[in-house]
Write an enzyme that holds these catalytic residues in place. Structure first.
Site: not given
Lengths: 347, 347
Positions: B88, B48, B226, B17, B14, B137-138
């Site tokens: 979330d 969230d 959260d 971010k 995180c 999706h990759s």
């Protein structure tokens, strides 16, 4: 200096997808979580989106897609990424409702205004689809990536899944092919974006065929898929396999942009041209008349490509008539025949 | 050689971010798509997850999260990323149902087996949550990123939104703080992963507090969020602002891991420690007793952090009693008071 987004990444759009064969290896030994009640379609049949049934009348259509820039304009990139992600909901017969943004951006390189333009392009296309942007996640990253997670609604009895193409159906393709090679040309800066206007407009166009067809016509659509990174043959063979049929496609009938063959002829290719060839090798046969360029076209990875609709033969003309104004190039490209040893014949 | 995932990326979890202030600048001038009927919560209050009402009895809870490796083990990374994304949905009072994977991986560097391990870690956590993995999706990318888009269900009348904290509520935090600084220490290779076991277990833990509380106890939870990338003060101030209240938090009451203060003391910080400080600067006040390390703790960006629950005062002890076995460290960290000029007092 105006930033040229395509120059900030190594490969763009759906061409950056993990190749199907690699994906198969990764997913091969995976112990998936159990399929819970309500999940009616998951990834098993390569459908475009998942179906989760909420009640007898309502099911969710869910999909997720994101990629690196395939055009230089931030606004157009956002619009294309949004149309491409929303497409999978339309490909299942659904109506998009909520979208969440997937954003990875090099904050040290791209000004906030550039990122905002990407989001604005997406927002305008989402608005056009009648959906809302309800959230998302953004991270600081080396290269720009953008896309959406989309949830739509569909009646559980009216889902266009991959496995219901019927022998005798006609195959309709709703957008010209060639965005892979044209974007490769733009990335090389050999093709100016102004010449690629038709391809860019096409990629920004929603695949909302439902909005232009009567309930009767919609009922004649037995199966559908959208043509994206795996190209016409990749997605076509997935549909054929899931339905237990063989597709016969006419190479000369395939709709293309003015620039498509010029770009293929110049050798503007992506890694996906080769991996799509490898992926379909044992499942596809080419007629002796099919040229090398037509083969490349059939492997061309599309970004926000058209829908391949499998429709009852007698309804094909009416559906094309109804769609043609909004989807230039829409035409019959082949038909569905009984299963043979291969998935697709390109003739 | 075993691959150490944290050594393949510049910043992890995180902490990567987009900083809240940059995000605000990007979103500031954006013309969002219209909010369609059914959308009850979107991004406006920093909730969230989004809420989309399907019927009087059913609403969707939707969220999306992904990030770069914060631990070296591919399996643990996948598990943490999944728990973090699912969190979330729990933070809104919902039950996760469907997940879609977001995967960007450097195919030239990471073997398929490594990527599969990431997906296996995620799959096992998704299974534990009783949800299904229905798609994803990759793409091939320079650095590994993984996460999920999650949809859960919730009764429209039982949503825990940010804006319903009540004056007099007690604030409960369900996981210790410090994953930001501990992960920074691991990334520097100054902290061995074996020492960080408690933090890693905590990050892999689902925030499924609902599963351990009675309906009566659940009814006493007025608001929840959260704690993730913006840290305790960032997410706390968002909740305070949305509810029109002020949070009074006790710095000495904050639960931490054994390693937390050691790592903060060694200066194992991320960019997010500073940007979270900047983000909350005008909205937070520190008591004179609060130490520099406690301030850093309150800015520490959490990955898969705990829930901050705003609960009626008389129910707090019972809720903590019910949760403590599954959520080590759960305790009261403060209370909700009438709105003053600031959002949070750390005392």
């Amino acid at each position: 200096m105006t930033i040229k987004l395509t120059q900030t990444v190594k490969k763009g759009g759906c061409a950056a997808k993990v190749p199907a064969l690699v994906l198969r290896e990764i997913l091969g030994g995976l112990r998936f979580p159990p399929v819970i009640p309500g999940v009616e379609v998951d990834g098993a049949n390569f459908d475009d989106a998942a179906i989760f049934k909420i009640s007898d009348d309502v099911a969710l259509v869910q999909t997720l897609d994101f990629f690196t820039p395939i055009v230089d304009s931030p606004y157009d990139f956002g619009a294309i990424a949004a149309a491409n992600a929303l497409s999978d909901v339309y490909a299942m017969g659904g109506t998009p409702k909520t979208c969440m943004a997937i954003l990875a951006a090099p904050l040290a390189v791209l000004e906030p205004a550039v990122i905002q333009a990407v989001l604005q392009g997406a927002s305008d296309v989402i608005a056009q689809a009648g959906a809302s942007l309800v959230g998302g996640h953004s991270i600081d990253d080396d290269t720009l990536k953008f896309g959406l997670s989309v949830t739509g609604l569909v009646h559980p009895q009216k889902v266009w899944i991959n496995s219901l193409a019927q022998v005798g159906d006609k195959l309709i393709l709703t957008k010209p092919l060639g965005t892979g090679t044209i974007c490769a040309g733009m990335k090389r800066q050999d093709i100016d974006e102004s010449r690629a206007h038709a391809a860019i407009s096409s990629m920004k166009r929603l695949n909302n065929v439902q909005d232009f067809l009567t309930p009767d016509e919609l009922g004649q659509i037995h199966a559908a898929t959208d043509i994206t990174g795996f190209g016409l043959l990749g997605h076509g063979s997935q549909l054929a396999k899931a339905s237990g049929v063989t597709l016969h496609i006419s190479a000369t009938a395939l709709p293309v942009f003015d620039l498509t063959y010029e770009c293929l002829g110049q050798g503007f290719l992506t890694k996906a041209h080769r991996s799509n060839d490898e992926y379909t090798q044992k499942r596809v046969s080419f007629g002796t008349q099919v040229t090398e360029l037509q083969k490349l076209l059939s492997f061309d990875p599309q970004t926000s490509g058209g829908l391949l609709l499998s429709v009852s033969a007698q309804s094909a003309d009416g559906i094309i008539e109804a769609l043609r104004d909004h989807f230039p190039g829409t035409c019959v490209v082949g038909e569905v025949r009984a299963k043979s040893s291969l998935d697709v014949y390109l003739e």
